[in-house]
Design a protein around this motif. Structure first.
Motif, PDB file in Angstrom:
ATOM      1  N   ILE A  23      -1.545  -9.454  -6.178  1.00 50.28           N
ATOM      2  CA  ILE A  23      -0.264  -9.556  -5.497  1.00 50.28           C
ATOM      3  C   ILE A  23       0.526 -10.675  -6.158  1.00 50.28           C
ATOM      4  O   ILE A  23      -0.036 -11.719  -6.526  1.00 50.28           O
ATOM      5  CB  ILE A  23      -0.441  -9.821  -3.982  1.00 50.28           C
ATOM      6  N   GLY A  24       1.832 -10.437  -6.344  1.00 50.10           N
ATOM      7  CA  GLY A  24       2.627 -11.460  -7.012  1.00 50.10           C
ATOM      8  C   GLY A  24       4.114 -11.199  -6.927  1.00 50.10           C
ATOM      9  O   GLY A  24       4.571 -10.180  -6.397  1.00 50.10           O
ATOM     10  N   GLY A  25       4.866 -12.130  -7.482  1.00 50.92           N
ATOM     11  CA  GLY A  25       6.312 -12.022  -7.511  1.00 50.92           C
ATOM     12  C   GLY A  25       6.857 -12.582  -8.807  1.00 50.92           C
ATOM     13  O   GLY A  25       6.170 -13.322  -9.521  1.00 50.92           O
ATOM     14  N   TYR A  26       8.110 -12.221  -9.138  1.00 52.12           N
ATOM     15  CA  TYR A  26       8.706 -12.684 -10.380  1.00 52.12           C
ATOM     16  C   TYR A  26      10.215 -12.836 -10.228  1.00 52.12           C
ATOM     17  O   TYR A  26      10.833 -12.271  -9.325  1.00 52.12           O
ATOM     18  CB  TYR A  26       8.392 -11.710 -11.524  1.00 52.12           C
ATOM     19  N   PHE A  27      10.789 -13.593 -11.167  1.00 47.08           N
ATOM     20  CA  PHE A  27      12.240 -13.722 -11.272  1.00 47.08           C
ATOM     21  C   PHE A  27      12.627 -13.544 -12.730  1.00 47.08           C
ATOM     22  O   PHE A  27      12.038 -14.174 -13.618  1.00 47.08           O
ATOM     23  CB  PHE A  27      12.724 -15.075 -10.766  1.00 47.08           C
ATOM     24  N   LEU A  28      13.598 -12.675 -13.005  1.00 45.04           N
ATOM     25  CA  LEU A  28      14.077 -12.407 -14.357  1.00 45.04           C
ATOM     26  C   LEU A  28      15.525 -12.834 -14.460  1.00 45.04           C
ATOM     27  O   LEU A  28      16.379 -12.353 -13.713  1.00 45.04           O
ATOM     28  CB  LEU A  28      13.936 -10.916 -14.682  1.00 45.04           C
ATOM     29  N   TRP A  29      15.780 -13.750 -15.396  1.00 49.47           N
ATOM     30  CA  TRP A  29      17.143 -14.223 -15.661  1.00 49.47           C
ATOM     31  C   TRP A  29      17.614 -13.631 -16.976  1.00 49.47           C
ATOM     32  O   TRP A  29      16.886 -13.640 -17.974  1.00 49.47           O
ATOM     33  CB  TRP A  29      17.163 -15.741 -15.729  1.00 49.47           C
ATOM     34  N   ARG A  30      18.828 -13.103 -16.993  1.00 46.00           N
ATOM     35  CA  ARG A  30      19.388 -12.494 -18.190  1.00 46.00           C
ATOM     36  C   ARG A  30      20.700 -13.154 -18.573  1.00 46.00           C
ATOM     37  O   ARG A  30      21.600 -13.295 -17.748  1.00 46.00           O
ATOM     38  CB  ARG A  30      19.625 -10.992 -17.977  1.00 46.00           C
ATOM     39  N   GLY A  31      20.798 -13.533 -19.860  1.00 49.04           N
ATOM     40  CA  GLY A  31      22.037 -14.058 -20.411  1.00 49.04           C
ATOM     41  C   GLY A  31      22.629 -13.073 -21.387  1.00 49.04           C
ATOM     42  O   GLY A  31      22.265 -11.893 -21.415  1.00 49.04           O
ATOM     43  N   LEU A  32      23.556 -13.549 -22.233  1.00 42.04           N
ATOM     44  CA  LEU A  32      24.227 -12.662 -23.168  1.00 42.04           C
ATOM     45  C   LEU A  32      23.264 -12.103 -24.206  1.00 42.04           C
ATOM     46  O   LEU A  32      23.193 -10.905 -24.437  1.00 42.04           O
ATOM     47  CB  LEU A  32      25.375 -13.403 -23.854  1.00 42.04           C
ATOM     48  N   GLN A  33      22.498 -12.973 -24.867  1.00 42.51           N
ATOM     49  CA  GLN A  33      21.524 -12.548 -25.866  1.00 42.51           C
ATOM     50  C   GLN A  33      20.163 -13.177 -25.617  1.00 42.51           C
ATOM     51  O   GLN A  33      19.363 -13.339 -26.537  1.00 42.51           O
ATOM     52  CB  GLN A  33      22.008 -12.900 -27.279  1.00 42.51           C
TER      53      GLN A  33
END
Length: 300
Positions: free
Chosen positions: A174-184
């Protein structure tokens, strides 16, 4: 088997030109591994080999096939076939993994619910050793260009070889995540807890791991830096004075360059080190490993 893998990219290119709903990826790499046999590796540690070299040149090949048979406004569904094979120049050791999965995703506003059923078969030097059957449930929320989500999975492990009878049982995660996206660029952070319940209680483990990665792209180049920390606890074993507890550190760097359309050339460097409370003369579970490889990936 290896000569057939060389011909597969040409077959896939011809197939893809006729079958657009398919997603196809071929990956083959060759590199140097300074520690082929790891004490903590459940596949390699049971290999019967009295004459081996711990340092060797390894070759890895993988084929990924996906067919999306449902592509609706609120639902996606695919069938995925994944095959991986690894062999060495001087060690008579070959590992292969076949995986089949059925992911189905449902969309509602900024939310995605995804379920995945899967089956995997592990082979060691041509012999079946372990089979996995499992299910995974994921819930993801879209935050603009970013993503936040959690997942839960349950896996049933079935031995196919007497050497692995102790691994008969279930694994949960069991787990969780965070994904951050920028321009490149993008960054991902994930935290998981796991519990492996096996027939052999002294092989049973529980613990947690943290994974982080950062990707950056510029023109035809992409750089990826990733790391993982894993803490594993074992049940008390009367063979040892101390209860075993391991800390695994893993670091990876990869640089990819676009050669042609759908074709990448990459260099990857991986380093892992395990620190265990058991470091006796006969059973020392401390190790470190370097793997440096160069590969080509074809994605269609």
């Amino acid at each position: 088997m290896n000569r057939y893998l060389i011909a597969i990219p040409f077959i896939l290119l011809s197939w893809h030109s006729l079958a657009q709903p398919f997603e196809v990826e071929m990956d083959i790499s060759r590199g140097f591994n300074d520690n082929v046999f790891l004490e903590s590796d459940e596949i390699l540690s049971a290999a019967d080999s009295d004459n081996y070299e711990s340092e060797d040149v390894q070759t890895q090949a993988g084929i990924f096939l996906a067919y999306e048979f449902v592509d609706a406004e609120y639902t996606d569904a695919s069938v995925i076939v994944d095959y991986f094979q690894e062999w060495f120049d001087n060690n008579e050791l070959e590992t292969s993994i076949h995986s089949y999965s059925l992911p189905v995703a449902f969309y509602l506003g900024d939310y995605r619910l995804k379920t995945t059923l899967s089956h995997s078969q592990y082979q060691l030097s041509g012999d079946d050793v372990l089979a996995y059957r499992g299910g995974k449930l994921e819930l993801t929320r879209r935050l603009g260009d970013h993503r936040f989500g959690g997942q839960w999975s349950l896996t049933e492990k079935t031995p196919k070889d007497a050497r692995y009878d102790g691994y008969d049982g279930q694994s949960s995660d069991i787990g969780g995540y965070f994904l951050w996206r920028g321009l490149q660029q993008s960054a991902r952070l994930a935290v998981h807890g796991f519990d492996n319940r096996y027939q052999d209680e002294y092989l049973a483990t529980r613990g947690y791991y943290v994974k982080a990665s950062y990707k950056h792209g510029y023109r035809h180049h992409r750089w990826t830096l990733s790391g993982r920390y894993k803490k594993t606890h074992y049940n008390p074993d009367p063979l040892y004075t101390d209860t075993r507890s391991d800390r695994l550190f893993f670091l990876s760097y990869q640089h990819s360059v676009d050669l042609f359309d759908h074709t990448d050339l990459y260099f990857r460097c991986e380093y892992s080190v395990n620190r265990s409370t058991i470091a006796e003369q006969d059973d020392d579970f401390n190790y470190q490993q370097w793997i440096n490889s160069v590969g080509v990936r074809i994605a269609l």
